[in-house]
Design a protein around this motif. Structure first.
Motif, PDB file in Angstrom:
ATOM      1  N   PRO A 284       0.839  -1.199   0.000  1.00  0.00           N
ATOM      2  CA  PRO A 284       0.000   0.000   0.000  1.00  0.00           C
ATOM      3  C   PRO A 284       0.876   1.251   0.000  1.00  0.00           C
ATOM      4  O   PRO A 284       1.914   1.312   0.656  1.00  0.00           O
ATOM      5  CB  PRO A 284      -0.800  -0.099   1.291  1.00  0.00           C
ATOM      6  CG  PRO A 284      -0.419  -1.376   1.944  1.00  0.00           C
ATOM      7  CD  PRO A 284       0.620  -2.046   1.132  1.00  0.00           C
ATOM      8  N   THR A 285       0.440   2.238  -0.741  1.00  0.00           N
ATOM      9  CA  THR A 285       1.212   3.475  -0.838  1.00  0.00           C
ATOM     10  C   THR A 285       1.093   4.277   0.436  1.00  0.00           C
ATOM     11  O   THR A 285       0.131   4.152   1.186  1.00  0.00           O
ATOM     12  CB  THR A 285       0.720   4.336  -2.020  1.00  0.00           C
ATOM     13  OG1 THR A 285      -0.667   4.594  -1.819  1.00  0.00           O
ATOM     14  CG2 THR A 285       0.916   3.615  -3.331  1.00  0.00           C
ATOM     15  N   PHE A 286       2.068   5.118   0.699  1.00  0.00           N
ATOM     16  CA  PHE A 286       2.085   5.958   1.886  1.00  0.00           C
ATOM     17  C   PHE A 286       0.989   7.004   1.760  1.00  0.00           C
ATOM     18  O   PHE A 286       0.907   7.722   0.766  1.00  0.00           O
ATOM     19  CB  PHE A 286       3.451   6.624   2.036  1.00  0.00           C
ATOM     20  CG  PHE A 286       3.512   7.572   3.189  1.00  0.00           C
ATOM     21  CD1 PHE A 286       3.556   7.105   4.484  1.00  0.00           C
ATOM     22  CD2 PHE A 286       3.521   8.940   2.983  1.00  0.00           C
ATOM     23  CE1 PHE A 286       3.617   7.973   5.548  1.00  0.00           C
ATOM     24  CE2 PHE A 286       3.582   9.824   4.039  1.00  0.00           C
ATOM     25  CZ  PHE A 286       3.635   9.337   5.339  1.00  0.00           C
ATOM     26  N   ASP A 287       0.148   7.080   2.762  1.00  0.00           N
ATOM     27  CA  ASP A 287      -0.947   8.031   2.761  1.00  0.00           C
ATOM     28  C   ASP A 287      -0.756   8.988   3.942  1.00  0.00           C
ATOM     29  O   ASP A 287      -0.948   8.613   5.093  1.00  0.00           O
ATOM     30  CB  ASP A 287      -2.283   7.287   2.883  1.00  0.00           C
ATOM     31  CG  ASP A 287      -3.475   8.218   2.733  1.00  0.00           C
ATOM     32  OD1 ASP A 287      -3.276   9.402   2.403  1.00  0.00           O
ATOM     33  OD2 ASP A 287      -4.605   7.740   2.941  1.00  0.00           O
ATOM     34  N   PRO A 288      -0.356  10.238   3.675  1.00  0.00           N
ATOM     35  CA  PRO A 288      -0.086  11.187   4.766  1.00  0.00           C
ATOM     36  C   PRO A 288      -1.315  11.487   5.614  1.00  0.00           C
ATOM     37  O   PRO A 288      -1.193  11.772   6.803  1.00  0.00           O
ATOM     38  CB  PRO A 288       0.384  12.457   4.071  1.00  0.00           C
ATOM     39  CG  PRO A 288       0.501  12.146   2.634  1.00  0.00           C
ATOM     40  CD  PRO A 288      -0.070  10.804   2.372  1.00  0.00           C
ATOM     41  N   SER A 289      -2.506  11.395   5.053  1.00  0.00           N
ATOM     42  CA  SER A 289      -3.703  11.685   5.835  1.00  0.00           C
ATOM     43  C   SER A 289      -3.874  10.656   6.959  1.00  0.00           C
ATOM     44  O   SER A 289      -4.390  10.975   8.030  1.00  0.00           O
ATOM     45  CB  SER A 289      -4.935  11.718   4.946  1.00  0.00           C
ATOM     46  OG  SER A 289      -5.159  10.438   4.377  1.00  0.00           O
ATOM     47  N   ARG A 290      -3.437   9.428   6.718  1.00  0.00           N
ATOM     48  CA  ARG A 290      -3.503   8.414   7.776  1.00  0.00           C
ATOM     49  C   ARG A 290      -2.529   8.750   8.896  1.00  0.00           C
ATOM     50  O   ARG A 290      -2.819   8.523  10.071  1.00  0.00           O
ATOM     51  CB  ARG A 290      -3.186   7.032   7.215  1.00  0.00           C
ATOM     52  CG  ARG A 290      -4.287   6.501   6.306  1.00  0.00           C
ATOM     53  CD  ARG A 290      -4.094   5.044   5.976  1.00  0.00           C
ATOM     54  NE  ARG A 290      -4.374   4.245   7.166  1.00  0.00           N
ATOM     55  CZ  ARG A 290      -3.661   3.194   7.537  1.00  0.00           C
ATOM     56  NH1 ARG A 290      -2.653   2.774   6.803  1.00  0.00           N
ATOM     57  NH2 ARG A 290      -3.957   2.517   8.618  1.00  0.00           N
ATOM     58  N   MET A 291      -1.384   9.289   8.567  1.00  0.00           N
ATOM     59  CA  MET A 291      -0.391   9.659   9.583  1.00  0.00           C
ATOM     60  C   MET A 291      -0.944  10.762  10.483  1.00  0.00           C
ATOM     61  O   MET A 291      -0.741  10.749  11.691  1.00  0.00           O
ATOM     62  CB  MET A 291       0.920  10.117   8.936  1.00  0.00           C
ATOM     63  CG  MET A 291       1.752   8.994   8.384  1.00  0.00           C
ATOM     64  SD  MET A 291       2.238   7.790   9.636  1.00  0.00           S
ATOM     65  CE  MET A 291       3.308   8.769  10.654  1.00  0.00           C
ATOM     66  N   ILE A 292      -1.667  11.707   9.890  1.00  0.00           N
ATOM     67  CA  ILE A 292      -2.242  12.801  10.674  1.00  0.00           C
ATOM     68  C   ILE A 292      -3.237  12.230  11.685  1.00  0.00           C
ATOM     69  O   ILE A 292      -3.249  12.616  12.859  1.00  0.00           O
ATOM     70  CB  ILE A 292      -2.907  13.847   9.752  1.00  0.00           C
ATOM     71  CG1 ILE A 292      -1.832  14.549   8.916  1.00  0.00           C
ATOM     72  CG2 ILE A 292      -3.734  14.838  10.544  1.00  0.00           C
ATOM     73  CD1 ILE A 292      -2.372  15.408   7.796  1.00  0.00           C
ATOM     74  N   GLY A 293      -4.046  11.292  11.256  1.00  0.00           N
ATOM     75  CA  GLY A 293      -4.997  10.649  12.154  1.00  0.00           C
ATOM     76  C   GLY A 293      -4.299   9.898  13.283  1.00  0.00           C
ATOM     77  O   GLY A 293      -4.715   9.954  14.436  1.00  0.00           O
TER      78      GLY A 293
END
Length: 89
Positions: free
Chosen positions: A19-28
């Motif tokens: 899965p590609t890195f998703d910055p929005s998940r990191m914020i969560g």
């Protein structure tokens, strides 16, 4: 054939890209981590307050037993001189 035998397990497919890195998940994740830290701090403060209150209650509970007089002392305090003295002859 059943469906389980037709489809190979996902782990056995090396062709699929990760899965590609998703910055929005990191914020969560960061927000949840901050909330957990805040909750832990509130919980810790509440525990300390309860411990302090319990300590004060224990001290108050022990106070009456420190100043209690022995049963002999209480008997001595209760005896009074008679109101009327006997006439001596």
């Amino acid at each position: 054939m059943s469906q389980e035998q037709e489809q190979p397990a996902p782990a056995s497919q090396p062709d699929q890209p990760s899965p590609t890195f998703d910055p929005s998940r990191m914020i969560g994740i960061i927000k949840r981590k901050a909330l957990i830290k805040e909750l832990a701090a509130v919980y810790h403060a509440e525990c300390l307050a309860y411990c302090q209150e319990l300590l004060e209650l224990q001290k108050k509970w022990d106070e009456p037993f420190i100043h209690v007089t022995s049963p002999d002392d209480t008997r001595k305090e209760k005896t009074r001189p008679p109101k009327r003295l006997k006439k001596s002859r």
